[in-house]
Motif scaffolding. Structure first.
Motif, PDB file in Angstrom:
ATOM      1  N   VAL A  17     -16.097 -92.891  -6.166  1.00  0.00           N
ATOM      2  CA  VAL A  17     -15.910 -91.804  -7.133  1.00  0.00           C
ATOM      3  C   VAL A  17     -16.010 -90.444  -6.446  1.00  0.00           C
ATOM      4  CG1 VAL A  17     -16.897 -90.680  -9.169  1.00  0.00           C
ATOM      5  CG2 VAL A  17     -16.715 -93.172  -9.083  1.00  0.00           C
ATOM      6  N   THR A  18     -17.001 -90.284  -5.593  1.00  0.00           N
ATOM      7  CA  THR A  18     -17.253 -88.969  -4.995  1.00  0.00           C
ATOM      8  C   THR A  18     -16.524 -88.761  -3.679  1.00  0.00           C
ATOM      9  OG1 THR A  18     -19.238 -89.804  -3.876  1.00  0.00           O
ATOM     10  CG2 THR A  18     -19.525 -88.833  -6.055  1.00  0.00           C
ATOM     11  N   GLY A  19     -16.164 -89.846  -3.006  1.00  0.00           N
ATOM     12  CA  GLY A  19     -15.613 -89.708  -1.671  1.00  0.00           C
ATOM     13  C   GLY A  19     -14.124 -89.902  -1.546  1.00  0.00           C
ATOM     14  N   LYS A  20     -13.506 -90.524  -2.527  1.00  0.00           N
ATOM     15  CA  LYS A  20     -12.077 -90.809  -2.446  1.00  0.00           C
ATOM     16  C   LYS A  20     -11.331 -89.854  -3.370  1.00  0.00           C
ATOM     17  CE  LYS A  20      -9.363 -93.760  -0.325  1.00  0.00           C
ATOM     18  NZ  LYS A  20      -9.383 -93.942   1.125  1.00  0.00           N
ATOM     19  N   GLY A  21     -11.223 -88.613  -2.941  1.00  0.00           N
ATOM     20  CA  GLY A  21     -10.532 -87.623  -3.751  1.00  0.00           C
ATOM     21  C   GLY A  21     -11.439 -87.000  -4.789  1.00  0.00           C
ATOM     22  N   SER A  22     -11.012 -85.845  -5.309  1.00  0.00           N
ATOM     23  CA  SER A  22     -11.779 -85.158  -6.344  1.00  0.00           C
ATOM     24  C   SER A  22     -10.832 -84.365  -7.232  1.00  0.00           C
ATOM     25  CB  SER A  22     -12.816 -84.210  -5.716  1.00  0.00           C
ATOM     26  OG  SER A  22     -12.156 -83.159  -5.024  1.00  0.00           O
ATOM     27  N   PHE A  23     -11.288 -84.082  -8.443  1.00  0.00           N
ATOM     28  CA  PHE A  23     -10.545 -83.222  -9.370  1.00  0.00           C
ATOM     29  C   PHE A  23     -11.578 -82.534 -10.252  1.00  0.00           C
ATOM     30  CE2 PHE A  23      -7.610 -81.530 -12.274  1.00  0.00           C
ATOM     31  CZ  PHE A  23      -6.325 -81.714 -11.777  1.00  0.00           C
ATOM     32  N   LYS A  24     -11.668 -81.200 -10.134  1.00  0.00           N
ATOM     33  CA  LYS A  24     -12.671 -80.440 -10.870  1.00  0.00           C
ATOM     34  C   LYS A  24     -11.995 -79.312 -11.642  1.00  0.00           C
ATOM     35  CE  LYS A  24     -16.256 -81.443  -7.457  1.00  0.00           C
ATOM     36  NZ  LYS A  24     -17.227 -80.886  -6.481  1.00  0.00           N
ATOM     37  N   THR A  25     -12.272 -79.297 -12.942  1.00  0.00           N
ATOM     38  CA  THR A  25     -11.663 -78.286 -13.807  1.00  0.00           C
ATOM     39  C   THR A  25     -12.680 -77.257 -14.298  1.00  0.00           C
ATOM     40  OG1 THR A  25     -12.084 -79.487 -15.864  1.00  0.00           O
ATOM     41  CG2 THR A  25     -10.076 -80.060 -14.644  1.00  0.00           C
ATOM     42  N   GLY A  26     -13.972 -77.542 -14.136  1.00  0.00           N
ATOM     43  CA  GLY A  26     -14.987 -76.681 -14.711  1.00  0.00           C
ATOM     44  C   GLY A  26     -15.291 -77.002 -16.160  1.00  0.00           C
ATOM     45  N   GLY A  78     -10.216 -70.302 -21.115  1.00  0.00           N
ATOM     46  CA  GLY A  78     -11.573 -70.310 -20.584  1.00  0.00           C
ATOM     47  C   GLY A  78     -11.702 -70.859 -19.182  1.00  0.00           C
ATOM     48  N   GLN A  79     -10.620 -71.355 -18.612  1.00  0.00           N
ATOM     49  CA  GLN A  79     -10.695 -71.915 -17.262  1.00  0.00           C
ATOM     50  C   GLN A  79     -10.483 -70.827 -16.220  1.00  0.00           C
ATOM     51  OE1 GLN A  79      -7.837 -75.313 -17.877  1.00  0.00           O
ATOM     52  NE2 GLN A  79      -9.372 -76.369 -16.653  1.00  0.00           N
ATOM     53  N   LYS A  80     -11.327 -70.817 -15.211  1.00  0.00           N
ATOM     54  CA  LYS A  80     -11.202 -69.846 -14.132  1.00  0.00           C
ATOM     55  C   LYS A  80     -10.584 -70.457 -12.878  1.00  0.00           C
ATOM     56  CE  LYS A  80     -15.054 -66.961 -15.711  1.00  0.00           C
ATOM     57  NZ  LYS A  80     -16.361 -66.349 -15.346  1.00  0.00           N
ATOM     58  N   THR A  81     -10.958 -71.693 -12.585  1.00  0.00           N
ATOM     59  CA  THR A  81     -10.404 -72.363 -11.408  1.00  0.00           C
ATOM     60  C   THR A  81     -10.247 -73.850 -11.690  1.00  0.00           C
ATOM     61  OG1 THR A  81     -12.561 -72.824 -10.414  1.00  0.00           O
ATOM     62  CG2 THR A  81     -11.501 -70.743  -9.807  1.00  0.00           C
ATOM     63  N   VAL A  82      -9.352 -74.452 -10.963  1.00  0.00           N
ATOM     64  CA  VAL A  82      -9.222 -75.905 -10.892  1.00  0.00           C
ATOM     65  C   VAL A  82      -9.071 -76.250  -9.418  1.00  0.00           C
ATOM     66  CG1 VAL A  82      -7.724 -77.889 -11.369  1.00  0.00           C
ATOM     67  CG2 VAL A  82      -8.213 -76.236 -13.184  1.00  0.00           C
ATOM     68  N   SER A  83      -9.763 -77.289  -8.971  1.00  0.00           N
ATOM     69  CA  SER A  83      -9.628 -77.716  -7.581  1.00  0.00           C
ATOM     70  C   SER A  83      -9.431 -79.225  -7.541  1.00  0.00           C
ATOM     71  CB  SER A  83     -10.855 -77.314  -6.760  1.00  0.00           C
ATOM     72  OG  SER A  83     -12.020 -77.946  -7.252  1.00  0.00           O
ATOM     73  N   PHE A  84      -8.644 -79.670  -6.581  1.00  0.00           N
ATOM     74  CA  PHE A  84      -8.397 -81.105  -6.466  1.00  0.00           C
ATOM     75  C   PHE A  84      -7.900 -81.430  -5.062  1.00  0.00           C
ATOM     76  CE2 PHE A  84      -4.669 -79.029  -8.313  1.00  0.00           C
ATOM     77  CZ  PHE A  84      -3.617 -79.471  -7.517  1.00  0.00           C
ATOM     78  N   SER A  85      -8.042 -82.682  -4.704  1.00  0.00           N
ATOM     79  CA  SER A  85      -7.483 -83.177  -3.446  1.00  0.00           C
ATOM     80  C   SER A  85      -6.114 -83.765  -3.728  1.00  0.00           C
ATOM     81  CB  SER A  85      -8.403 -84.221  -2.828  1.00  0.00           C
ATOM     82  OG  SER A  85      -8.672 -85.257  -3.745  1.00  0.00           O
ATOM     83  N   LEU A  86      -5.234 -83.665  -2.738  1.00  0.00           N
ATOM     84  CA  LEU A  86      -3.853 -84.100  -2.932  1.00  0.00           C
ATOM     85  C   LEU A  86      -3.299 -84.668  -1.634  1.00  0.00           C
ATOM     86  CD1 LEU A  86      -1.245 -84.170  -4.712  1.00  0.00           C
ATOM     87  CD2 LEU A  86      -0.723 -81.899  -3.776  1.00  0.00           C
ATOM     88  N   ASN A  87      -2.829 -85.906  -1.707  1.00  0.00           N
ATOM     89  CA  ASN A  87      -2.045 -86.475  -0.616  1.00  0.00           C
ATOM     90  C   ASN A  87      -0.581 -86.121  -0.833  1.00  0.00           C
ATOM     91  OD1 ASN A  87      -4.031 -87.996   0.911  1.00  0.00           O
ATOM     92  ND2 ASN A  87      -4.167 -89.346  -0.855  1.00  0.00           N
ATOM     93  N   ALA A  88       0.037 -85.535   0.167  1.00  0.00           N
ATOM     94  CA  ALA A  88       1.460 -85.218   0.102  1.00  0.00           C
ATOM     95  C   ALA A  88       2.019 -85.196   1.519  1.00  0.00           C
ATOM     96  CB  ALA A  88       1.708 -83.874  -0.583  1.00  0.00           C
ATOM     97  N   LEU A  89       3.185 -85.789   1.692  1.00  0.00           N
ATOM     98  CA  LEU A  89       3.853 -85.820   3.002  1.00  0.00           C
ATOM     99  C   LEU A  89       2.963 -86.424   4.082  1.00  0.00           C
ATOM    100  CD1 LEU A  89       5.453 -82.266   2.850  1.00  0.00           C
ATOM    101  CD2 LEU A  89       6.636 -84.442   2.544  1.00  0.00           C
ATOM    102  N   GLY A  90       2.111 -87.375   3.675  1.00  0.00           N
ATOM    103  CA  GLY A  90       1.236 -88.035   4.626  1.00  0.00           C
ATOM    104  C   GLY A  90       0.060 -87.206   5.078  1.00  0.00           C
TER     105      GLY A  90
END
Length: 846
Positions: free
Chosen positions: A301-310, A703-715
């Motif tokens: 859950v914590t190590g294989k990618g992340s998605f945070k919206t606040g 009300g959202q200020k930031t969103v952050s996430f990990s993304l695989n693209a183009l290898g």
């Protein structure tokens, strides 16, 4: 590969995913007091409970082959038949059945703990699972709340007759053994349809004073069953005269006020020559096994990618969904593979895997690669992929996808997405013959550029041949994805313009023949030529796949809101809900479609909700889409709805006329529901993905200020941060350097990407129907190198605060061949052209 060869070794722990309950920095448990259906498990065993009761209705056993402990005879009433009974007698009082009442519980996707208290006692029960062994650990703790010491007698009764996978045959002829180590009962089935399974129940806590191993074969339907009550005699079933088995134990302990007794049972299945070694290991290591299992899930859950919206709703649900993807994997034929849910559906369904992996390509490419490789390993010599794979009557069986099976399309769509995210051309070359076969199989049902099929919409039941909107939508999408794959691999290049044209023709005919102007919706027809007046969720992806005009996207969504939307629960599968009246006409197998508002006859499914959210986005209603997902698809949103509970479900009951069932969840831990939720997050907040590339199309809601996430693209792996406000991109910084493209270019190194919304500070490429090789903006000139095959039609859109002075394609002036629109000082420049070279160059001077 056999489990004893691969799954009991240290190396095998790479396969074995887990559950949580020893929280570290993050905690998943949800505390709940209402009426709920529960499913949890590990890769070897899954359990099902209803009405918030700790008494099990079903245990699914996946090793050495799929069997289940299940006394039900009616699927729709399976909540009334238990396989476990729990009894308690205090002092001179009467025996009380303590298992069938609702309890408070704490739930994660990998474990559940129950608690109930009254004036005399506190009862706690928990179900947790091993990391590397086919076992679960069940704990019962009883505390004396009275003011005096009292003798407590506690009994457990587990039916151990099994039903076979798929055929669901009752196997209740077994012989039993007792072993003093762990006071364990071993139940043995000499039956190849069960793969001669052994079921063990051992004790790691209080030692039982007596045991009994004969079952009563009678299903519980609201009455107590404890064969012989507390008069339990020590008796085994001899091998020479097998009978109906059970595992019954009696425990006695005098408890002072506030004192507890704790019963710990280790329950599992294996081959008959493995049980004693497994039990001996688990008796010494069950705490470590639980801790390892739960840590593995947390690590995923914590190590294989992340998605945070606040937003706590979105973020907790993302973590929950990731845990579901980790847990919902089961043993099958020597390997661990994704499965739909912990306790129901003991099958490998390629459809469920493909849909889930559309989300996983963003953060777990290894999973997707493994799934694609496994799927084609099950294909026949004719290269046709499987629809399902399962144990049935002494052998593993493969159901292959028929020509009108949508798995062929999802296989192509997922493979193309995997290629865009991974650049793994080696795997795609290996897949390509299977992809080509899938395309050719489906095209057998293409008639005048409309796809015909037997199923009414997206499911695999019913049989009435006719033109289908959903299948035409999927064909148009899959054709373009196949063209992209072929272009990347340099395969069949001479055929690609024609295949691309076929896709365009399907788009045209979808709009010309299956769009009903009076209904303002895409509809189907029956074989006799009559119009199918049902509204199906399978029409909604036409908006997301950009197969409709902007006006029709708007109309499609409005019609879905009017006909299919329950504002508290989501989107019905179909309207009107009358399949129970069309059993003969649609050739359903009895009432398999369900009564109105159940299952596919108007039930509310997770993918329908995702289809609708993505259609809202496509219609320009981004905030409505975000609000819908938050209210309908998040864990907290589902719990807040009618008869809500913690779940990411297969479907909900949509019957708003009956408050007792309205909103009830079935199969509460469903893999593709978790996948669709994550897919929706990526596509609503962060990215777009067309057939040629992955691009940023960010949105921040109220009300959202930031969103952050990990993304695989183009290898490559990117850590993306979104900020700002507005409908355009103010700036995009790749590793701290501004870059004039919302598409990730091929020449970009992995690292950090910061996307800021606002008024554009400079021109940038917003989208293109090609691969972006490189892009630059210097001296008021934007230059982009775009890769596709000769003859490919492309539309490239550029956003700019400056009005373009000229556009050149491969050095040639394009006067009159592009379109510019001024939106309050922001210019949208649309450049249509046909690729002439392997790499074509666009130059725009401002």
């Amino acid at each position: 590969m056999k489990l004893k060869q691969c799954c009991f070794t240290a190396a095998a722990t790479l396969f074995l995913l887990s559950s949580l309950c020893f929280p570290q920095k993050m905690s998943l448990p949800v505390n709940y007091k209402g009426d709920a259906q529960i499913e949890v498990g590990n890769q070897f065993i899954g359990i099902e409970m209803h009405h918030s009761s700790p008494a099990l209705e079903r245990i699914s056993l996946y090793y050495p082959a799929a069997n289940s402990i299940d006394q039900s005879t009616d699927y729709w009433r399976r909540d009334t038949t238990h396989v476990l009974s729990l009894g308690l007698k205090i002092g001179d009082g009467k025996r009380e059945e303590i298992g069938f009442q609702p309890y408070e519980f704490s739930l994660t996707p990998y474990s559940v703990s129950f608690r109930k208290s009254d004036k005399d006692k506190i009862v706690e029960a928990s179900y947790r699972f091993a990391s590397s062994r086919p076992a679960m650990v069940v704990s019962y703790t009883i505390m004396n709340k009275t003011s005096s010491s009292q003798p407590f007698e506690f009994d457990t009764h587990l039916e151990t007759s099994v039903r076979t996978s798929h055929s669901f045959k009752l196997k209740d002829s077994a012989w039993t053994e007792f072993e003093t180590e762990g006071s364990a009962i071993y139940t043995n089935f000499d039956d190849p349809q069960t793969q001669n399974v052994q079921i063990f129940v051992a004790n790691a806590g209080e030692v039982p004073v007596s045991y009994y191993s004969r079952g009563n074969r009678r299903a519980f339907e609201g009455e107590l069953w404890v064969s012989g009550g507390l008069d339990i005699k020590e008796k085994l079933i001899p091998k020479s005269n097998p009978g109906s088995p059970a595992a019954k134990f009696l425990y006695r302990k005098t408890l002072a006020p506030g004192e507890k007794m704790t019963v710990i049972q280790i329950i599992g299945s294996c081959r008959q020559n493995e049980g004693r070694a497994i039990v001996s290991y688990m008796l010494s290591n069950y705490k470590k096994e639980i801790a390892d299992f739960e840590k593995n899930v947390l690590d995923y859950v914590t190590g294989k990618g992340s998605f945070k919206t606040g937003d706590a709703y979105f973020d907790r649900s993302y973590n929950w969904a990731k845990a579901v993807l980790s847990v919902n994997r089961h043993y099958i034929d020597g390997t661990i593979r994704p499965m739909p849910c912990p306790a129901e559906y003991n099958f490998y369904f390629s459809h469920d895997v493909f849909l889930t992996d559309l989300a996983a390509v963003n953060f777990d490419l290894e999973r997707v690669k493994s799934d694609l490789e496994f799927t084609v390993s099950l294909a026949g010599r004719d290269l046709i992929i499987p629809h399902a794979y399962y144990w049935k009557d002494s052998a593993y069986v493969t159901e292959f996808a028929t020509p009108d099976n949508w798995n062929h399309f999802w296989f192509i769509v997922l493979s193309a997405s995997y290629l865009r995210h991974s650049e793994d051309t080696l795997l795609l070359r290996n897949l390509y013959p299977y992809l080509s076969k899938s395309l050719s199989e489906t095209m057998k049902n293409r008639k005048e550029d409309i796809m015909w099929a037997y199923r009414p919409d997206w499911w695999d039941i019913g049989h009435n041949y006719g033109p289908r909107a959903f299948m035409t939508i999927m064909a148009a999408k899959a054709l373009k994805d196949y063209v992209y794959i072929s272009s990347r691999l340099g395969e069949n290049l001479e055929d690609l313009p024609e295949l691309e044209q076929q896709s365009e023709k399907m788009k045209e005919q979808l709009n010309a023949r299956l769009w009903d102007d009076s209904l303002k919706y895409l509809i189907n027809y029956f074989e006799d030529g009559s119009e199918d007046k049902h509204y199906y969720i399978g029409s909604l992806p036409a908006a997301d796949f950009n197969l409709l005009s902007p006006e029709r996207k708007t109309e499609l969504v409005r019609t879905a809101e009017e006909k299919l939307l329950d504002k508290k629960l989501g989107i019905y599968t179909v309207y009107p809900m009358d399949f129970h009246k069309l059993i003969e006409y649609l050739k359903f197998a009895g009432n398999e479609a369900g009564d109105p508002f159940l299952y596919i006859n108007g039930g509310i499914w997770s993918q329908g909700n995702a289809f609708f959210a993505l259609a809202l986005k496509a219609a320009g209603r981004r905030q409505d889409a975000v609000d819908f997902v938050r209210r309908i698809m998040t864990l907290d949103g589902i719990m807040a709805g009618p008869n809500g509970q913690p779940a990411m479900y297969e479907y909900r009951n949509g019957n708003n006329k009956d408050p007792l069932v309205y909103g009830k969840v079935d199969k509460p831990q469903f893999m593709w529901a978790a996948g669709w939720y994550i897919y929706s997050l990526y596509n609503l907040f962060g990215i777009d993905e067309n057939e040629w590339n992955v691009s940023f199309n960010p949105f921040l809601g109220k009300g959202q200020k930031t969103v952050s996430f990990s993304l695989n693209a183009l290898g490559k792996l990117f850590n993306v941060t979104l900020s700002g406000k507005g409908n355009y991109i103010k700036s995009i910084a790749y590793n701290g350097r501004n870059y004039p493209s919302a598409l990730i270019p091929e020449d970009m190194q992995e690292g950090k990407i910061a996307v800021t919304l606002g008024s554009p500070g400079a021109p940038y490429i917003e989208r293109t129907d090609a691969r972006l090789v490189s892009c630059s903006y210097k001296g008021k000139t934007l230059i982009a190198e775009l890769s596709a095959f000769p003859g490919h039609k492309n539309e490239t859109r550029i956003i700019s605060p400056l009005k373009p002075k000229s556009v050149l394609l491969n050095g040639k002036l394009q006067d009159g061949n592009y379109k510019t629109e001024n939106h309050n000082g922001i210019y949208e420049i649309l450049i249509p052209f046909t690729h002439d070279k392997g790499i074509d160059k666009i130059q725009v001077d401002f």
